[in-house]
Each structure stands twice: as structure tokens, then as C-alpha cells.
Design a protein around this motif. Structure first.
Motif, PDB file in Angstrom:
ATOM      1  N   ARG A   1       0.969  -1.158  -0.189  1.00 56.81           N
ATOM      2  CA  ARG A   1      -0.085  -0.207   0.069  1.00 56.81           C
ATOM      3  C   ARG A   1       0.890   1.464  -0.122  1.00 56.81           C
ATOM      4  N   ASP A   2       2.072   1.147   0.365  1.00 57.74           N
ATOM      5  CA  ASP A   2       3.103   2.319   0.330  1.00 57.74           C
ATOM      6  C   ASP A   2       4.491   1.785   0.272  1.00 57.74           C
ATOM      7  N   LEU A   3       4.801   1.949  -1.234  1.00 57.10           N
ATOM      8  CA  LEU A   3       6.265   1.312  -1.730  1.00 57.10           C
ATOM      9  C   LEU A   3       7.236   2.171  -1.034  1.00 57.10           C
ATOM     10  N   ALA A   4       7.129   3.359  -0.517  1.00 54.32           N
ATOM     11  CA  ALA A   4       8.108   4.323   0.053  1.00 54.32           C
ATOM     12  C   ALA A   4       8.340   3.709   1.596  1.00 54.32           C
ATOM     13  N   ALA A   5       7.411   3.485   2.129  1.00 52.22           N
ATOM     14  CA  ALA A   5       7.248   3.059   3.507  1.00 52.22           C
ATOM     15  C   ALA A   5       8.099   1.435   3.239  1.00 52.22           C
ATOM     16  N   ALA A   6       7.672   0.603   2.396  1.00 56.17           N
ATOM     17  CA  ALA A   6       8.449  -0.720   2.147  1.00 56.17           C
ATOM     18  C   ALA A   6       9.719  -0.508   1.930  1.00 56.17           C
ATOM     19  N   GLU A   7      10.201   0.652   0.989  1.00 56.62           N
ATOM     20  CA  GLU A   7      11.608   0.555   0.491  1.00 56.62           C
ATOM     21  C   GLU A   7      12.385   1.048   1.855  1.00 56.62           C
ATOM     22  N   ARG A   8      11.855   1.856   2.778  1.00 57.03           N
ATOM     23  CA  ARG A   8      12.470   2.239   4.005  1.00 57.03           C
ATOM     24  C   ARG A   8      12.845   0.907   4.746  1.00 57.03           C
ATOM     25  N   PHE A   9      11.632   0.122   5.004  1.00 55.75           N
ATOM     26  CA  PHE A   9      11.828  -1.020   5.965  1.00 55.75           C
ATOM     27  C   PHE A   9      13.051  -2.059   5.310  1.00 55.75           C
ATOM     28  N   TYR A  10      12.874  -2.312   3.856  1.00 53.64           N
ATOM     29  CA  TYR A  10      13.763  -3.329   3.294  1.00 53.64           C
ATOM     30  C   TYR A  10      15.147  -3.008   2.903  1.00 53.64           C
ATOM     31  N   VAL A  11      15.287  -1.592   2.508  1.00 48.54           N
ATOM     32  CA  VAL A  11      16.460  -1.071   2.126  1.00 48.54           C
ATOM     33  C   VAL A  11      17.223  -0.535   3.359  1.00 48.54           C
ATOM     34  N   ASP A  12      16.687   0.523   4.143  1.00 53.26           N
ATOM     35  CA  ASP A  12      17.500   1.250   5.170  1.00 53.26           C
ATOM     36  C   ASP A  12      17.344   0.047   6.465  1.00 53.26           C
ATOM     37  N   GLY A  13      16.393  -0.553   6.878  1.00 53.68           N
ATOM     38  CA  GLY A  13      16.316  -1.541   7.772  1.00 53.68           C
ATOM     39  C   GLY A  13      17.024  -2.746   7.588  1.00 53.68           C
ATOM     40  N   LEU A  14      16.749  -3.386   6.446  1.00 52.87           N
ATOM     41  CA  LEU A  14      17.244  -4.770   6.312  1.00 52.87           C
ATOM     42  C   LEU A  14      18.645  -4.839   5.535  1.00 52.87           C
ATOM     43  N   GLY A  15      18.789  -3.851   4.576  1.00 48.04           N
ATOM     44  CA  GLY A  15      20.018  -3.761   3.830  1.00 48.04           C
ATOM     45  C   GLY A  15      20.001  -4.280   2.565  1.00 48.04           C
ATOM     46  N   LEU A  16      18.598  -4.365   2.032  1.00 47.93           N
ATOM     47  CA  LEU A  16      18.411  -4.899   0.648  1.00 47.93           C
ATOM     48  C   LEU A  16      18.930  -3.734  -0.336  1.00 47.93           C
ATOM     49  N   ASP A  17      19.107  -4.101  -1.590  1.00 48.90           N
ATOM     50  CA  ASP A  17      19.460  -3.163  -2.769  1.00 48.90           C
ATOM     51  C   ASP A  17      18.188  -2.795  -3.230  1.00 48.90           C
ATOM     52  N   VAL A  18      18.069  -1.706  -4.003  1.00 54.30           N
ATOM     53  CA  VAL A  18      16.883  -1.412  -5.066  1.00 54.30           C
ATOM     54  C   VAL A  18      17.450  -1.962  -6.564  1.00 54.30           C
ATOM     55  N   LEU A  19      16.771  -2.930  -6.837  1.00 51.81           N
ATOM     56  CA  LEU A  19      17.330  -3.900  -8.041  1.00 51.81           C
ATOM     57  C   LEU A  19      16.521  -3.105  -9.433  1.00 51.81           C
ATOM     58  N   TYR A  20      15.203  -2.641  -9.141  1.00 50.08           N
ATOM     59  CA  TYR A  20      14.482  -1.913 -10.193  1.00 50.08           C
ATOM     60  C   TYR A  20      13.414  -1.212  -9.569  1.00 50.08           C
ATOM     61  N   ARG A  21      12.810  -0.240 -10.146  1.00 48.40           N
ATOM     62  CA  ARG A  21      11.859   0.698 -10.157  1.00 48.40           C
ATOM     63  C   ARG A  21      11.090   1.190 -11.201  1.00 48.40           C
ATOM     64  N   SER A  22       9.949   1.273 -11.049  1.00 48.66           N
ATOM     65  CA  SER A  22       9.175   1.906 -12.227  1.00 48.66           C
ATOM     66  C   SER A  22       7.865   2.429 -11.868  1.00 48.66           C
ATOM     67  N   THR A  23       7.552   3.542 -12.118  1.00 48.30           N
ATOM     68  CA  THR A  23       6.261   4.216 -11.865  1.00 48.30           C
ATOM     69  C   THR A  23       5.605   4.477 -13.013  1.00 48.30           C
ATOM     70  N   THR A  24       4.189   4.707 -13.051  1.00 50.90           N
ATOM     71  CA  THR A  24       3.302   4.703 -14.142  1.00 50.90           C
ATOM     72  C   THR A  24       2.206   5.573 -13.745  1.00 50.90           C
ATOM     73  N   GLU A  25       1.750   5.979 -14.601  1.00 51.42           N
ATOM     74  CA  GLU A  25       0.342   6.779 -14.374  1.00 51.42           C
ATOM     75  C   GLU A  25      -0.755   6.430 -15.365  1.00 51.42           C
ATOM     76  N   ALA A  26      -0.423   5.123 -16.314  1.00 49.69           N
ATOM     77  CA  ALA A  26      -1.324   4.656 -17.370  1.00 49.69           C
ATOM     78  C   ALA A  26      -2.315   3.936 -16.459  1.00 49.69           C
ATOM     79  N   ALA A  27      -3.575   3.747 -16.872  1.00 47.94           N
ATOM     80  CA  ALA A  27      -4.392   3.014 -16.362  1.00 47.94           C
ATOM     81  C   ALA A  27      -4.232   1.687 -16.626  1.00 47.94           C
ATOM     82  N   GLY A  28      -4.508   0.890 -15.360  1.00 51.07           N
ATOM     83  CA  GLY A  28      -4.286  -0.530 -15.477  1.00 51.07           C
ATOM     84  C   GLY A  28      -2.787  -0.917 -15.349  1.00 51.07           C
ATOM     85  N   GLU A  29      -1.826  -0.276 -15.023  1.00 47.83           N
ATOM     86  CA  GLU A  29      -0.576  -0.334 -14.934  1.00 47.83           C
ATOM     87  C   GLU A  29      -0.172  -0.036 -13.391  1.00 47.83           C
ATOM     88  N   HIS A  30       0.795  -0.654 -12.812  1.00 51.62           N
ATOM     89  CA  HIS A  30       1.174  -0.619 -11.237  1.00 51.62           C
ATOM     90  C   HIS A  30       2.513  -0.038 -11.239  1.00 51.62           C
TER      91      HIS A  30
END
Length: 133
Positions: free
Chosen positions: A15-44
Motif C-alpha cells: 500500500r506504500d512503496l516508500a514505506a516498504a523501501e525504507r523497511f527493506y533497504v534502510d532496515g534490512l539492507g537490501l538493494d533497489v534492483l529496479y523501480r518503475s512508476t506509471t500513471e497509465a490506467a491498469g498499470e502498477h
């Protein structure tokens, strides 16, 4: 052919990708491997997290129209540490939006469980994969 070297993707909604990123990257130490944002209908929006050398990664799907997370206590991501859980790591996970929770007699004996911002549970196990039963 499916075998022990096959790559694994674990995908789930957020429900909140920014919060999830803080948890898994800042907290656990995972890397961001890929990120995409879209405003197209039906896309995520997508956020893929992991360690670059690992054969698995966590894909989080968010944005308008994505499925609402509905975690249960059995939706676990278990990481086998083969040793003690570092309390500093638990502190970072909590500061990054996680909540330490009891899990079950088995997992409470063999590790620490932290609920992520979407309610999914991360178990940091003191066991190694080879002795997990």
C-alpha cells in the motif's frame, strides 16, 4: 528446466512503496534492483528489492488499482542467518517502520519476527538452511 540454480521472484502488493523501501533497504539492507512508476490506467508501480548476487528478489507492486495487501500470520519471508540475530538490525528494522511481533513457538525459538509496514512478516532465523526442519 527447474533446478536449484533457478531464480526466484517473490511478488506481493504494497500500500506504500516508500514505506516498504525504507523497511527493506534502510532496515534490512537490501538493494533497489529496479523501480518503475506509471500513471497509465491498469498499470502498477513496481519496486524490486534484493541483493544483486542473490538468486531471489522481492517484487512489490503498488499504486492506483493495485491489490490491497492481505497478509496472514503465515505469510513469512524467512532469512536464515546461521547465527544470532543482531539487535542493531532489529533496531534498524523498527526505526524503518517495522514492528517486532511474536510468531509461533517454533519461530520464536529459532529467531525474531518483524512485521513490515504492509503487515507481512520477516523472520530472521538463527538457523542455517541446511538444518531447518
Amino acid at each position: 528446466m527447474v533446478g536449484p540454480t533457478a531464480a526466484v521472484r517473490i511478488a506481493r502488493p504494497s500500500r506504500d512503496l516508500a514505506a516498504a523501501e525504507r523497511f527493506y533497504v534502510d532496515g534490512l539492507g537490501l538493494d533497489v534492483l529496479y523501480r518503475s512508476t506509471t500513471e497509465a490506467a491498469g498499470e502498477h508501480d513496481l519496486l524490486m528489492l534484493g541483493w544483486r548476487q542473490a538468486s531471489w528478489h522481492l517484487e512489490l507492486v503498488g499504486g492506483a488499482g493495485s491489490t490491497e495487501p492481505s497478509p496472514t500470520p503465515e505469510d513469512l519471508l524467512v532469512i536464515y542467518l546461521s547465527g544470532p540475530v543482531d539487535e542493531e538490525l532489529i533496531g534498524r528494522l523498527e526505526q524503518a517502520g517495522g514492528t517486532r511481533v511474536p510468531q509461533s513457538a517454533y519461530w520464536d525459538r529459532w529467531g525474531v519476527t518483524v512485521r513490515d509496514p504492509d503487515g507481512y512478516r520477516l523472520v530472521l532465523s538463527t538457523r542455517s538452511w541446511s538444518n531447518a526442519e
